[in-house]
Design an enzyme around this catalytic site. Sequence first.
Site, PDB file in Angstrom:
ATOM      1  N   ASP A   1       0.868  -1.190   0.000  1.00 50.16           N
ATOM      2  CA  ASP A   1       0.000   0.000   0.000  1.00 50.16           C
ATOM      3  C   ASP A   1       0.898   1.231   0.000  1.00 50.16           C
ATOM      4  O   ASP A   1       2.100   1.150   0.287  1.00 50.16           O
ATOM      5  CB  ASP A   1      -0.894  -0.018   1.246  1.00 50.16           C
ATOM      6  CG  ASP A   1      -1.742   1.248   1.373  1.00 50.16           C
ATOM      7  OD1 ASP A   1      -2.328   1.687   0.358  1.00 50.16           O
ATOM      8  OD2 ASP A   1      -1.792   1.832   2.465  1.00 50.16           O
ATOM      9  N   SER A   2       0.290   2.361  -0.281  1.00 46.81           N
ATOM     10  CA  SER A   2       1.033   3.631  -0.226  1.00 46.81           C
ATOM     11  C   SER A   2       1.548   3.923   1.184  1.00 46.81           C
ATOM     12  O   SER A   2       2.481   4.696   1.353  1.00 46.81           O
ATOM     13  CB  SER A   2       0.111   4.763  -0.678  1.00 46.81           C
ATOM     14  OG  SER A   2      -1.056   4.768   0.118  1.00 46.81           O
TER      15      SER A   2
ATOM     16  N   TYR B   1      -0.594   8.783  -1.730  1.00 43.89           N
ATOM     17  CA  TYR B   1      -0.502   8.740  -3.191  1.00 43.89           C
ATOM     18  C   TYR B   1      -1.740   9.386  -3.847  1.00 43.89           C
ATOM     19  O   TYR B   1      -1.680   9.815  -4.982  1.00 43.89           O
ATOM     20  CB  TYR B   1      -0.485   7.290  -3.677  1.00 43.89           C
ATOM     21  CG  TYR B   1       0.787   6.503  -3.515  1.00 43.89           C
ATOM     22  CD1 TYR B   1       1.895   6.982  -2.807  1.00 43.89           C
ATOM     23  CD2 TYR B   1       0.882   5.225  -4.096  1.00 43.89           C
ATOM     24  CE1 TYR B   1       3.046   6.197  -2.677  1.00 43.89           C
ATOM     25  CE2 TYR B   1       2.029   4.455  -3.972  1.00 43.89           C
ATOM     26  CZ  TYR B   1       3.107   4.943  -3.254  1.00 43.89           C
ATOM     27  OH  TYR B   1       4.234   4.164  -3.139  1.00 43.89           O
TER      28      TYR B   1
ATOM     29  N   CYS C   1      -3.926  -1.053  -2.153  1.00 46.47           N
ATOM     30  CA  CYS C   1      -4.144   0.393  -2.212  1.00 46.47           C
ATOM     31  C   CYS C   1      -5.126   0.666  -3.351  1.00 46.47           C
ATOM     32  O   CYS C   1      -4.895   0.257  -4.490  1.00 46.47           O
ATOM     33  CB  CYS C   1      -2.807   1.083  -2.485  1.00 46.47           C
ATOM     34  SG  CYS C   1      -2.931   2.857  -2.706  1.00 46.47           S
TER      35      CYS C   1
ATOM     36  N   THR D   1      -5.814   3.458  -4.718  1.00 49.29           N
ATOM     37  CA  THR D   1      -5.260   4.413  -5.682  1.00 49.29           C
ATOM     38  C   THR D   1      -4.356   3.691  -6.685  1.00 49.29           C
ATOM     39  O   THR D   1      -4.506   3.857  -7.902  1.00 49.29           O
ATOM     40  CB  THR D   1      -4.470   5.512  -4.922  1.00 49.29           C
ATOM     41  OG1 THR D   1      -5.363   6.158  -4.014  1.00 49.29           O
ATOM     42  CG2 THR D   1      -3.880   6.519  -5.864  1.00 49.29           C
TER      43      THR D   1
ATOM     44  N   GLU E   1      -6.077   9.759   9.652  1.00 49.89           N
ATOM     45  CA  GLU E   1      -4.694   9.709  10.161  1.00 49.89           C
ATOM     46  C   GLU E   1      -4.511  10.596  11.392  1.00 49.89           C
ATOM     47  O   GLU E   1      -3.649  10.336  12.228  1.00 49.89           O
ATOM     48  CB  GLU E   1      -3.711  10.077   9.050  1.00 49.89           C
ATOM     49  CG  GLU E   1      -3.679   8.960   8.010  1.00 49.89           C
ATOM     50  CD  GLU E   1      -2.648   9.129   6.927  1.00 49.89           C
ATOM     51  OE1 GLU E   1      -1.978  10.179   6.880  1.00 49.89           O
ATOM     52  OE2 GLU E   1      -2.526   8.199   6.106  1.00 49.89           O
TER      53      GLU E   1
ATOM     54  N   CYS F   1     -11.250   3.139  -0.518  1.00 53.24           N
ATOM     55  CA  CYS F   1      -9.995   3.668   0.037  1.00 53.24           C
ATOM     56  C   CYS F   1      -9.680   2.875   1.302  1.00 53.24           C
ATOM     57  O   CYS F   1     -10.598   2.563   2.081  1.00 53.24           O
ATOM     58  CB  CYS F   1     -10.149   5.154   0.365  1.00 53.24           C
ATOM     59  SG  CYS F   1      -8.695   5.861   1.162  1.00 53.24           S
ATOM     60  N   THR F   2      -8.406   2.581   1.468  1.00 57.25           N
ATOM     61  CA  THR F   2      -7.991   1.769   2.617  1.00 57.25           C
ATOM     62  C   THR F   2      -8.382   2.379   3.965  1.00 57.25           C
ATOM     63  O   THR F   2      -8.542   1.659   4.947  1.00 57.25           O
ATOM     64  CB  THR F   2      -6.457   1.628   2.620  1.00 57.25           C
ATOM     65  OG1 THR F   2      -5.885   2.935   2.482  1.00 57.25           O
ATOM     66  CG2 THR F   2      -5.991   0.731   1.513  1.00 57.25           C
ATOM     67  N   HIS F   3      -8.510   3.702   4.002  1.00 57.06           N
ATOM     68  CA  HIS F   3      -8.769   4.371   5.279  1.00 57.06           C
ATOM     69  C   HIS F   3     -10.245   4.371   5.677  1.00 57.06           C
ATOM     70  O   HIS F   3     -10.580   4.600   6.831  1.00 57.06           O
ATOM     71  CB  HIS F   3      -8.308   5.831   5.201  1.00 57.06           C
ATOM     72  CG  HIS F   3      -6.821   5.998   5.194  1.00 57.06           C
ATOM     73  ND1 HIS F   3      -5.995   5.307   4.337  1.00 57.06           N
ATOM     74  CD2 HIS F   3      -6.009   6.793   5.929  1.00 57.06           C
ATOM     75  CE1 HIS F   3      -4.746   5.668   4.556  1.00 57.06           C
ATOM     76  NE2 HIS F   3      -4.726   6.572   5.509  1.00 57.06           N
TER      77      HIS F   3
HETATM   78  N1  DGL Z   1      -4.093   3.808   0.385  1.00 57.87           N
HETATM   79  C1  DGL Z   1      -4.750   4.870  -0.338  1.00 57.87           C
HETATM   80  C2  DGL Z   1      -5.974   4.305  -1.057  1.00 57.87           C
HETATM   81  O1  DGL Z   1      -6.520   3.280  -0.699  1.00 57.87           O
HETATM   82  C3  DGL Z   1      -5.147   6.002   0.583  1.00 57.87           C
HETATM   83  C4  DGL Z   1      -3.995   6.827   1.059  1.00 57.87           C
HETATM   84  C5  DGL Z   1      -3.251   7.528  -0.062  1.00 57.87           C
HETATM   85  O2  DGL Z   1      -3.806   8.483  -0.640  1.00 57.87           O
HETATM   86  O3  DGL Z   1      -2.141   7.118  -0.354  1.00 57.87           O
HETATM   87  O4  DGL Z   1      -6.416   4.888  -2.009  1.00 57.87           O
END
Ligand code: DGL
Length: 271
Positions: free
Chosen positions: A11-12, A43, A74, A76, A154, A186-188
């Site tokens: 992941d990013s 990212y 990820c 993204t 975060e 999105c992972t978050h």
């Molecule tokens: N991991 C990214 C996603 O799932 C979120 C965080 C980022 O923008 O890098 O899109």
Amino acid sequence: MSDCRPIGIFDSGLGGLTVVREILRLMPHERIIYLGDTARSPYGVRSEETIKSFGLQCANHFLKHDIKMLVVACNTVSSVALELIEKKIKDIPVIGVVLPGARAAVLRTAEYKIGVIGTPATVNAQAYFRAINNLDPNIRVYGRACPLFVPIVEAGLYDHDISRLTAQHYLYEMIDLGVDCIILGCTHYPLLLEVIQGTVGTRIQLLDSALWTAKEVQDILTALNCITSLKDDGFEKSSFLLTDITEDTGIQAELFLGRKLKSFQRVTLDI
Ligand code: DGL
């Protein structure tokens, strides 16, 4: 037959640990090698070109490890660079988080209207739109970039008036559009699940792409007879590689993983 090699996941940053959490919940004996590019996260607000290059560098790092499968955890990178990565890593299955989430939503929508929320790069890339329309061209897909959600999570403000107001700002329009499913692209966002559900109401189903990706990993490994035969705790034997480590890393990781990360090590990616 079984395959005791680890699963590679990247992941990013640390958000992909939400995918690790679901994978270990379904398959607690699997070992994971997790790579988080924490030095360059996020990212999702970067250009396509940069995301492609960063994504490839992360994927290339796994060429040094003997893994049985690669999961691009990820949204993204999965939206922007999955095809490039698949061309690079040919000998093992490579999956992203987009298709599993899209499949789950297509099976559930009754109104044929699906919402997708994610980073600006994910929404602009329209990968969810293409995946859903390949599965069923009659479904309408509405994307909404929610750039404030990542920093809110975060900052630990996922259960706070700030997150509730932000959710209203981003999501009221989607309710008006009449969607009956929203993909948390999105992972978050799994950490915002309750706030988002509280905002859109229970008529709209939320689909966590982390959960559906974990199920897909299990299905693929089962079909290939590659589930590990080891019976010990996979988490204890997993490695967590990060491109930057700060004082907050442990706390942030715990947020996404739901348990303490005892150790992680710093790595440098070949650029
Ligand atoms: N991991 C990214 C996603 O799932 C979120 C965080 C980022 O923008 O890098 O899109």
